[in-house]
Every structure is written in structure tokens, then in C-alpha cells.
Design a protein around this motif. Structure first.
Motif, mmCIF file in Angstrom:
data_model
loop_
_atom_site.group_PDB
_atom_site.id
_atom_site.type_symbol
_atom_site.label_atom_id
_atom_site.label_comp_id
_atom_site.label_asym_id
_atom_site.label_seq_id
_atom_site.Cartn_x
_atom_site.Cartn_y
_atom_site.Cartn_z
ATOM 1 N N VAL A 53 0.805 -1.143 0.042
ATOM 2 C CA VAL A 53 0.111 -0.131 0.143
ATOM 3 C C VAL A 53 0.987 1.237 -0.080
ATOM 4 C CG1 VAL A 53 -1.438 1.149 1.709
ATOM 5 C CG2 VAL A 53 -2.209 -1.055 1.058
ATOM 6 N N LEU A 54 1.940 1.333 0.754
ATOM 7 C CA LEU A 54 2.774 2.530 1.096
ATOM 8 C C LEU A 54 3.467 2.722 -0.478
ATOM 9 C CD1 LEU A 54 4.146 1.963 4.714
ATOM 10 C CD2 LEU A 54 2.324 3.537 3.624
ATOM 11 N N ARG A 55 3.795 1.692 -1.009
ATOM 12 C CA ARG A 55 4.145 2.080 -2.370
ATOM 13 C C ARG A 55 3.588 2.810 -3.179
ATOM 14 N NH1 ARG A 55 8.705 -1.063 -2.627
ATOM 15 N NH2 ARG A 55 8.513 -3.337 -1.517
ATOM 16 N N GLN A 56 2.288 2.803 -3.422
ATOM 17 C CA GLN A 56 1.427 3.528 -4.156
ATOM 18 C C GLN A 56 0.857 4.875 -3.521
ATOM 19 O OE1 GLN A 56 -2.262 1.104 -5.045
ATOM 20 N NE2 GLN A 56 -1.097 -0.521 -3.957
ATOM 21 N N LEU A 57 1.247 5.240 -2.447
ATOM 22 C CA LEU A 57 0.752 6.491 -1.901
ATOM 23 C C LEU A 57 1.880 7.580 -1.967
ATOM 24 C CD1 LEU A 57 -1.163 5.183 1.228
ATOM 25 C CD2 LEU A 57 -2.051 5.900 -0.860
ATOM 26 N N ASP A 145 0.396 5.382 9.469
ATOM 27 C CA ASP A 145 0.178 3.959 9.831
ATOM 28 C C ASP A 145 -1.048 3.340 9.034
ATOM 29 O OD1 ASP A 145 -0.111 1.832 11.065
ATOM 30 O OD2 ASP A 145 -0.333 2.478 13.064
ATOM 31 N N PHE A 146 -0.691 2.778 8.104
ATOM 32 C CA PHE A 146 -1.661 2.153 7.043
ATOM 33 C C PHE A 146 -1.730 0.568 7.235
ATOM 34 C CE2 PHE A 146 -1.398 6.250 5.099
ATOM 35 C CZ PHE A 146 -2.585 6.273 4.167
ATOM 36 N N GLY A 147 -1.464 0.287 8.566
ATOM 37 C CA GLY A 147 -1.304 -1.027 9.009
ATOM 38 C C GLY A 147 -2.706 -1.795 8.904
ATOM 39 N N PHE A 148 -3.615 -1.056 9.099
ATOM 40 C CA PHE A 148 -5.144 -1.534 8.932
ATOM 41 C C PHE A 148 -5.936 -1.503 7.616
ATOM 42 C CE2 PHE A 148 -5.670 -1.610 13.817
ATOM 43 C CZ PHE A 148 -5.068 -2.668 14.199
ATOM 44 N N ALA A 149 -5.085 -0.731 6.854
ATOM 45 C CA ALA A 149 -5.830 -0.413 5.513
ATOM 46 C C ALA A 149 -6.249 -1.754 4.810
ATOM 47 C CB ALA A 149 -4.816 0.206 4.484
ATOM 48 N N ARG A 150 -7.372 -1.334 4.033
ATOM 49 C CA ARG A 150 -7.971 -2.526 2.962
ATOM 50 C C ARG A 150 -7.817 -1.919 1.728
ATOM 51 N NH1 ARG A 150 -14.279 -4.354 3.366
ATOM 52 N NH2 ARG A 150 -14.155 -5.792 1.396
ATOM 53 N N SER A 151 -7.437 -2.849 0.790
ATOM 54 C CA SER A 151 -7.468 -2.573 -0.458
ATOM 55 C C SER A 151 -7.561 -3.860 -1.349
ATOM 56 C CB SER A 151 -5.884 -2.088 -1.095
ATOM 57 O OG SER A 151 -5.048 -3.115 -1.209
ATOM 58 N N PRO A 152 -7.605 -3.747 -2.710
ATOM 59 C CA PRO A 152 -7.760 -4.851 -3.394
ATOM 60 C C PRO A 152 -6.751 -5.901 -3.372
ATOM 61 C CG PRO A 152 -8.379 -3.112 -4.856
ATOM 62 C CD PRO A 152 -7.649 -2.583 -3.417
ATOM 63 N N LEU A 153 -5.382 -5.561 -2.847
ATOM 64 C CA LEU A 153 -4.283 -6.475 -2.552
ATOM 65 C C LEU A 153 -4.341 -7.051 -1.310
ATOM 66 C CD1 LEU A 153 -1.356 -4.020 -3.776
ATOM 67 C CD2 LEU A 153 -2.485 -5.616 -5.059
ATOM 68 N N LEU A 154 -5.308 -6.765 -0.232
ATOM 69 C CA LEU A 154 -5.489 -7.445 1.067
ATOM 70 C C LEU A 154 -6.057 -8.907 0.928
ATOM 71 C CD1 LEU A 154 -5.240 -7.124 4.225
ATOM 72 C CD2 LEU A 154 -7.564 -6.061 4.150
ATOM 73 N N ASP A 155 -5.126 -9.783 1.568
ATOM 74 C CA ASP A 155 -5.627 -11.320 1.507
ATOM 75 C C ASP A 155 -7.260 -11.309 1.971
ATOM 76 O OD1 ASP A 155 -6.067 -13.768 3.231
ATOM 77 O OD2 ASP A 155 -4.343 -14.060 1.941
ATOM 78 N N GLU A 156 -7.929 -12.140 1.166
ATOM 79 C CA GLU A 156 -9.370 -12.193 1.299
ATOM 80 C C GLU A 156 -9.724 -12.362 2.694
ATOM 81 O OE1 GLU A 156 -12.311 -14.481 -1.185
ATOM 82 O OE2 GLU A 156 -11.107 -13.139 -2.767
#
Length: 174
Positions: A53-57, A145-156
Motif C-alpha cells: 500500500v505504501l508503495r502506491q501513496l 500508519d496504514f497497518g489496518f488499511a484495506r485494498s484490493p491487494l489485501l488477503d481475502e
């Protein structure tokens, strides 16, 4: 070897966050690390996800990924250090000035707009995850702190878990 760890900024749930010095240029950075085999699978998956996620922001109100890797048994991610205080600390001294309230609203809205545009949802926006920096001529506000972030890459398996700080949950999540 590249990063000289300093004071521990935060520790919990198998994740340690340190203020550090990048030995290549003597700049201050933040190093977040885990020992994968010592933590729950969900925490390991979230750490991997946060790195992606951090790579994209990048943009106003955000601090992206500086470096990531594996050394010995530790996985780590590195971000530039954002000097300042958490919004939580700032609020302890009283209400925000109009200027700071507007700056916070604008910068946080910008950060969330970039994240949402990339399909990333922070899910733990709270004063402790906002850094207020005071430069010579301006105030900066940064979401961390994007540790709880949700994205299409997050494990289902983690997508629908309720995460965040109860006091600051969105009404629809609560």
C-alpha cells in the motif's frame, strides 16, 4: 546494517517501530519491523499489505515507502521521518486554532482522496495517526500508519474483519 536503530516509538502485537538513522545519508527515518514466525498470520499478512500500500501513496498529507526488505529473521519497512507531534498530543493542550483545523482538514482530505483513488481505505484515522509538523513558514499534517488499511491487494481472509480504534470507527463500521 544500513539503518541505525534509535528510540522505540511504538511496540505491540509483534510489530516494533523505531526512529532510526539511514547510514547512507544520515537522514532520520522510521523503521517498522516484525519477526514473521513470532506473530499471528493475520499480522504478517497486514504487514506485507502495508508495504504494498505504501508503495502506491504519494502526495499531500502522505508519507510513502522509502525502503523495505528482509534481514536475518526480521521483515522491515522504512519511511521518511515526519518531525512533529501527533494530533492527539496537540489536542491535549486545547482546541485547535482555526488555521490548524483548516490545514488538518485540507491535508487529511487530500491524503484520503489519493488513498481512496487507489482503492485504499485507511480504516484507523484517529488523532494518534496524524502527525502535525510545524515548519518555519507552514504547518503540515500527515496521515500515518496504514497497518489496518484495506485494498484490493489485501488477503481475502482479512477483508471483512472489523479493525481500527473503537472510539474513532466510522458509524457504518460501528
Amino acid at each position: 546494517g544500513r539503518y541505525r536503530l534509535g528510540v522505540c516509538l511504538k511496540s505491540g502485537h509483534g510489530v516494533d517501530t523505531f526512529l532510526a538513522i539511514d547510514e547512507t545519508n544520515e537522514s532520520e527515518v522510521v523503521v517498522k519491523s516484525i519477526v514473521p514466525h513470532l506473530i499471528h498470520d493475520a499480522a504478517r499478512l497486514r504487514f506485507e499489505h502495508e508495504t504494498h500500500v505504501l508503495r502506491q501513496l504519494t502526495g499531500t498529507g502522505l508519507v510513502g515507502l522509502y525502503d523495505a526488505g528482509v534481514t536475518d529473521e526480521h521483515w522491515y519497512l522504512v519511511q521518511p521521518f515526519m518531525p512533529g507531534s501527533t494530533l492527539e498530543e496537540v489536542l491535549k493542550s486545547g482546541p485547535l486554532s482555526l488555521e490548524l483545523a483548516l490545514r488538518a482538514a485540507i491535508d487529511l482530505a487530500s491524503a484520503l482522496d489519493v488513498a481512496h483513488g487507489a482503492g485504499i481505505f485507511h480504516r484507523d484515522v484517529k488523532p494518534a495517526n496524524v502527525i502535525v509538523g510545524r515548519g518555519e513558514h507552514q504547518v503540515t499534517v500527515t496521515l500515518i500508519d496504514f497497518g489496518f488499511a484495506r485494498s484490493p491487494l489485501l488477503d481475502e481472509s482479512l477483508n471483512d474483519q472489523l479493525v481500527g480504534t473503537v472510539r474513532y470507527l466510522a458509524p457504518e463500521a460501528a
